[in-house]
Design a protein around this motif. Structure first.
Motif, PDB file in Angstrom:
ATOM      1  N   LEU A   1       6.658  20.325  -5.851  1.00 50.26           N
ATOM      2  CA  LEU A   1       5.516  20.990  -5.043  1.00 50.26           C
ATOM      3  C   LEU A   1       4.202  21.185  -5.697  1.00 50.26           C
ATOM      4  O   LEU A   1       3.216  20.633  -5.438  1.00 50.26           O
ATOM      5  CB  LEU A   1       5.797  21.870  -4.052  1.00 50.26           C
ATOM      6  CG  LEU A   1       6.873  21.934  -2.900  1.00 50.26           C
ATOM      7  CD1 LEU A   1       7.426  22.909  -2.277  1.00 50.26           C
ATOM      8  CD2 LEU A   1       6.140  20.859  -1.935  1.00 50.26           C
ATOM      9  N   LEU A   2       4.460  21.910  -6.778  1.00 48.25           N
ATOM     10  CA  LEU A   2       3.315  22.322  -7.721  1.00 48.25           C
ATOM     11  C   LEU A   2       2.595  21.026  -8.550  1.00 48.25           C
ATOM     12  O   LEU A   2       1.427  20.852  -8.548  1.00 48.25           O
ATOM     13  CB  LEU A   2       3.771  23.227  -8.665  1.00 48.25           C
ATOM     14  CG  LEU A   2       3.980  24.764  -8.107  1.00 48.25           C
ATOM     15  CD1 LEU A   2       4.656  25.698  -9.165  1.00 48.25           C
ATOM     16  CD2 LEU A   2       2.874  25.323  -7.476  1.00 48.25           C
ATOM     17  N   ALA A   3       3.656  20.246  -8.855  1.00 44.01           N
ATOM     18  CA  ALA A   3       3.229  18.887  -9.640  1.00 44.01           C
ATOM     19  C   ALA A   3       2.305  17.999  -8.538  1.00 44.01           C
ATOM     20  O   ALA A   3       1.356  17.358  -8.994  1.00 44.01           O
ATOM     21  CB  ALA A   3       4.391  17.980  -9.903  1.00 44.01           C
ATOM     22  N   ASN A   4       2.843  18.104  -7.431  1.00 44.90           N
ATOM     23  CA  ASN A   4       1.999  17.301  -6.265  1.00 44.90           C
ATOM     24  C   ASN A   4       0.446  17.966  -6.146  1.00 44.90           C
ATOM     25  O   ASN A   4      -0.383  17.236  -5.713  1.00 44.90           O
ATOM     26  CB  ASN A   4       2.714  17.324  -5.105  1.00 44.90           C
ATOM     27  CG  ASN A   4       2.034  16.422  -3.961  1.00 44.90           C
ATOM     28  OD1 ASN A   4       1.762  15.077  -4.139  1.00 44.90           O
ATOM     29  ND2 ASN A   4       1.695  17.066  -2.758  1.00 44.90           N
ATOM     30  N   GLN A   5       0.469  19.106  -6.316  1.00 44.01           N
ATOM     31  CA  GLN A   5      -0.966  19.816  -6.358  1.00 44.01           C
ATOM     32  C   GLN A   5      -1.666  19.244  -7.389  1.00 44.01           C
ATOM     33  O   GLN A   5      -2.934  19.249  -7.092  1.00 44.01           O
ATOM     34  CB  GLN A   5      -0.692  21.367  -6.126  1.00 44.01           C
ATOM     35  CG  GLN A   5       0.109  21.921  -4.912  1.00 44.01           C
ATOM     36  CD  GLN A   5      -0.659  21.631  -3.434  1.00 44.01           C
ATOM     37  OE1 GLN A   5      -2.019  21.656  -3.392  1.00 44.01           O
ATOM     38  NE2 GLN A   5      -0.160  20.878  -2.830  1.00 44.01           N
ATOM     39  N   VAL A   6      -0.862  19.301  -8.561  1.00 40.22           N
ATOM     40  CA  VAL A   6      -2.058  18.974  -9.716  1.00 40.22           C
ATOM     41  C   VAL A   6      -2.203  17.511  -9.575  1.00 40.22           C
ATOM     42  O   VAL A   6      -3.369  17.150  -9.730  1.00 40.22           O
ATOM     43  CB  VAL A   6      -1.075  19.076 -11.124  1.00 40.22           C
ATOM     44  CG1 VAL A   6      -1.717  18.476 -12.212  1.00 40.22           C
ATOM     45  CG2 VAL A   6      -0.637  20.604 -11.332  1.00 40.22           C
ATOM     46  N   GLY A   7      -1.346  16.581  -9.450  1.00 40.86           N
ATOM     47  CA  GLY A   7      -1.490  15.213  -9.021  1.00 40.86           C
ATOM     48  C   GLY A   7      -1.913  14.217 -10.245  1.00 40.86           C
ATOM     49  O   GLY A   7      -1.728  13.236 -10.243  1.00 40.86           O
ATOM     50  N   ASP A   8      -2.461  14.797 -11.164  1.00 40.17           N
ATOM     51  CA  ASP A   8      -3.024  13.859 -12.336  1.00 40.17           C
ATOM     52  C   ASP A   8      -1.777  13.634 -13.471  1.00 40.17           C
ATOM     53  O   ASP A   8      -1.212  14.681 -13.783  1.00 40.17           O
ATOM     54  CB  ASP A   8      -4.108  14.628 -13.005  1.00 40.17           C
ATOM     55  CG  ASP A   8      -4.665  14.005 -14.248  1.00 40.17           C
ATOM     56  OD1 ASP A   8      -4.087  13.357 -15.129  1.00 40.17           O
ATOM     57  OD2 ASP A   8      -6.076  14.049 -14.252  1.00 40.17           O
TER      58      ASP A   8
END
Length: 61
Positions: free
Chosen positions: A39-46
């Motif tokens: 979920l946090l990786a999806n928020q970062v996205g880059d």
């Protein structure tokens, strides 16, 4: 990748994290941690930033 403290409210986050983990079995805790990372990786996205974070976490292990 940001490596300096970048928290809006670290104490509240830490309390929420501990509360969310309370009472979980080791398997549930591992699944929770994996979901949270995704979920946090999806928020970062880059992708490049995520790769740097993965490498930095690995080096710290």
């Amino acid at each position: 990748m940001i490596t300096t403290p970048h928290w809006q409210d670290a104490d509240t986050f830490y309390e929420q994290l501990l509360d969310a983990q309370a009472g979980l079995s080791p398997d549930q805790l591992q699944a929770f941690s994996a979901r949270l990372v995704l979920l946090l990786a999806n928020q970062v996205g880059d992708a490049a930033v995520l790769a740097e974070c993965i490498q930095a976490a690995r080096e710290a292990a």
